[in-house]
Design a protein around this motif. Sequence first.
Motif, PDB file in Angstrom:
ATOM      1  N   ARG A   1      38.654  48.860  38.013  1.00 17.83           N
ATOM      2  CA  ARG A   1      38.236  48.488  36.463  1.00 17.83           C
ATOM      3  C   ARG A   1      37.065  48.635  36.165  1.00 17.83           C
ATOM      4  O   ARG A   1      36.375  49.241  36.013  1.00 17.83           O
ATOM      5  N   ASP A   2      36.289  47.835  37.500  1.00 16.77           N
ATOM      6  CA  ASP A   2      35.273  47.095  37.254  1.00 16.77           C
ATOM      7  C   ASP A   2      34.193  48.377  37.960  1.00 16.77           C
ATOM      8  O   ASP A   2      33.058  49.123  37.409  1.00 16.77           O
ATOM      9  N   GLU A   3      34.496  49.197  38.749  1.00 18.01           N
ATOM     10  CA  GLU A   3      33.472  50.514  39.306  1.00 18.01           C
ATOM     11  C   GLU A   3      33.988  51.589  38.989  1.00 18.01           C
ATOM     12  O   GLU A   3      32.875  52.579  39.108  1.00 18.01           O
ATOM     13  N   VAL A   4      34.788  52.057  38.811  1.00 12.44           N
ATOM     14  CA  VAL A   4      35.818  53.671  38.122  1.00 12.44           C
ATOM     15  C   VAL A   4      35.867  53.522  36.241  1.00 12.44           C
ATOM     16  O   VAL A   4      35.445  54.405  36.048  1.00 12.44           O
ATOM     17  N   PHE A   5      36.109  51.992  36.536  1.00 12.58           N
ATOM     18  CA  PHE A   5      36.579  52.415  34.382  1.00 12.58           C
ATOM     19  C   PHE A   5      36.077  51.578  33.745  1.00 12.58           C
ATOM     20  O   PHE A   5      36.901  50.644  33.292  1.00 12.58           O
ATOM     21  N   PRO A   6      34.923  51.449  33.859  1.00  9.58           N
ATOM     22  CA  PRO A   6      33.910  50.129  32.916  1.00  9.58           C
ATOM     23  C   PRO A   6      34.050  49.961  31.650  1.00  9.58           C
ATOM     24  O   PRO A   6      33.824  49.426  31.190  1.00  9.58           O
ATOM     25  N   ASN A   7      34.332  50.634  30.696  1.00  4.71           N
ATOM     26  CA  ASN A   7      33.846  51.204  29.555  1.00  4.71           C
ATOM     27  C   ASN A   7      34.797  51.552  28.923  1.00  4.71           C
ATOM     28  O   ASN A   7      35.948  52.657  28.440  1.00  4.71           O
TER      29      ASN A   7
ATOM     30  N   VAL B   1      42.626  51.279  29.486  1.00  3.89           N
ATOM     31  CA  VAL B   1      44.013  50.897  29.680  1.00  3.89           C
ATOM     32  C   VAL B   1      43.420  49.936  30.615  1.00  3.89           C
ATOM     33  O   VAL B   1      44.672  49.506  31.190  1.00  3.89           O
ATOM     34  N   TRP B   2      43.041  50.458  31.657  1.00  2.00           N
ATOM     35  CA  TRP B   2      42.936  49.100  32.634  1.00  2.00           C
ATOM     36  C   TRP B   2      42.679  47.933  32.640  1.00  2.00           C
ATOM     37  O   TRP B   2      42.391  47.190  33.361  1.00  2.00           O
ATOM     38  N   HIS B   3      42.197  47.774  31.282  1.00  2.00           N
ATOM     39  CA  HIS B   3      41.614  46.377  30.507  1.00  2.00           C
ATOM     40  C   HIS B   3      42.197  46.108  30.174  1.00  2.00           C
ATOM     41  O   HIS B   3      43.507  45.868  29.433  1.00  2.00           O
ATOM     42  N   HIS B   4      42.856  44.484  30.846  1.00  2.00           N
ATOM     43  CA  HIS B   4      43.474  42.983  29.996  1.00  2.00           C
ATOM     44  C   HIS B   4      45.235  43.294  30.098  1.00  2.00           C
ATOM     45  O   HIS B   4      46.002  43.974  29.405  1.00  2.00           O
TER      46      HIS B   4
ATOM     47  N   GLN C   1      46.505  39.386  45.011  1.00  2.00           N
ATOM     48  CA  GLN C   1      45.373  40.112  45.588  1.00  2.00           C
ATOM     49  C   GLN C   1      45.229  41.369  44.888  1.00  2.00           C
ATOM     50  O   GLN C   1      44.689  42.442  44.931  1.00  2.00           O
ATOM     51  N   PHE C   2      46.379  42.095  44.744  1.00  2.00           N
ATOM     52  CA  PHE C   2      46.854  43.203  43.715  1.00  2.00           C
ATOM     53  C   PHE C   2      46.238  42.949  42.218  1.00  2.00           C
ATOM     54  O   PHE C   2      45.434  44.083  41.798  1.00  2.00           O
ATOM     55  N   ASN C   3      45.490  42.237  41.473  1.00  2.00           N
ATOM     56  CA  ASN C   3      44.465  41.768  40.439  1.00  2.00           C
ATOM     57  C   ASN C   3      43.318  41.742  40.933  1.00  2.00           C
ATOM     58  O   ASN C   3      42.269  42.606  40.453  1.00  2.00           O
ATOM     59  N   GLU C   4      43.002  41.316  42.132  1.00  2.00           N
ATOM     60  CA  GLU C   4      41.332  41.308  43.181  1.00  2.00           C
ATOM     61  C   GLU C   4      41.517  43.612  42.925  1.00  2.00           C
ATOM     62  O   GLU C   4      40.256  43.803  42.200  1.00  2.00           O
ATOM     63  N   ASP C   5      42.112  43.650  43.541  1.00  2.00           N
ATOM     64  CA  ASP C   5      42.135  45.032  43.772  1.00  2.00           C
ATOM     65  C   ASP C   5      42.017  45.998  42.251  1.00  2.00           C
ATOM     66  O   ASP C   5      40.756  47.177  42.480  1.00  2.00           O
TER      67      ASP C   5
END
Length: 216
Positions: free
Chosen positions: A106-112, A120-123, A97-101
């Motif tokens: 990541r996808d909505e605010v930090f996608p680039n 930093v939000w990826h992987h 659940q933490f990872n889904e949140d």
Amino acid sequence: MEYSEVIENWKIFAEAVRNMGGEVQVLSYDVPATEDEVKTLEVKLGFDLPLKLKEVLLGFSKKVEFRWFMPDDFEFQGELSQIFCGERHWSLDWIAQFNEDKNGWRDEVFPNKEDPYDLVWHHKLAFHEVGNGDYLAIDLSIPGQEQVVYLSHDDGEGHGVPLAKDFKEFVCSSSRLGCVGAEDWQWLPFIEKGAPFINPDCENAKKFREALKVKI
């Protein structure tokens, strides 16, 4: 460090906080996870857990909660003045659940991925929800490395800063600091300039334990 020593450190800090007039809301640790339980989580996530996280889950506990607060009229001095609580939690039941949140942020605010801050939000595998939109996570971007890093959603000073070389090291080193609060401004005083990771033997760490009358 043995897991029994980690637990003993938690208990010592809990008693110290109570002696200072603070509150220990919870200190609990469950039995270790089974191989089947870990595999179920891995299937849900779609990838294998980092080795040191899996080692702790299988060898120590599948669920931990430790949370304390200093009394309102107490304040640490100097660089420690923003510390007001301690918290450590992880659970097989919460990681997905933490990872889904986290992935939602990541996808909505930090996608680039071309943006250093967003990247930093990826992987990352989040294991601790800070409660303010930030996360403690394990970096999965470099094979063979499993650094614990901080994910800030609002330009926090600790964004992307590594706290420990892996999850097990984080559990052990942070236990000598009473699992000081997860917000970056609470643990940054324990990272010395130019050095990686939290150092439980740095001068600020010694001052912190002295203030709580803790000897470990």
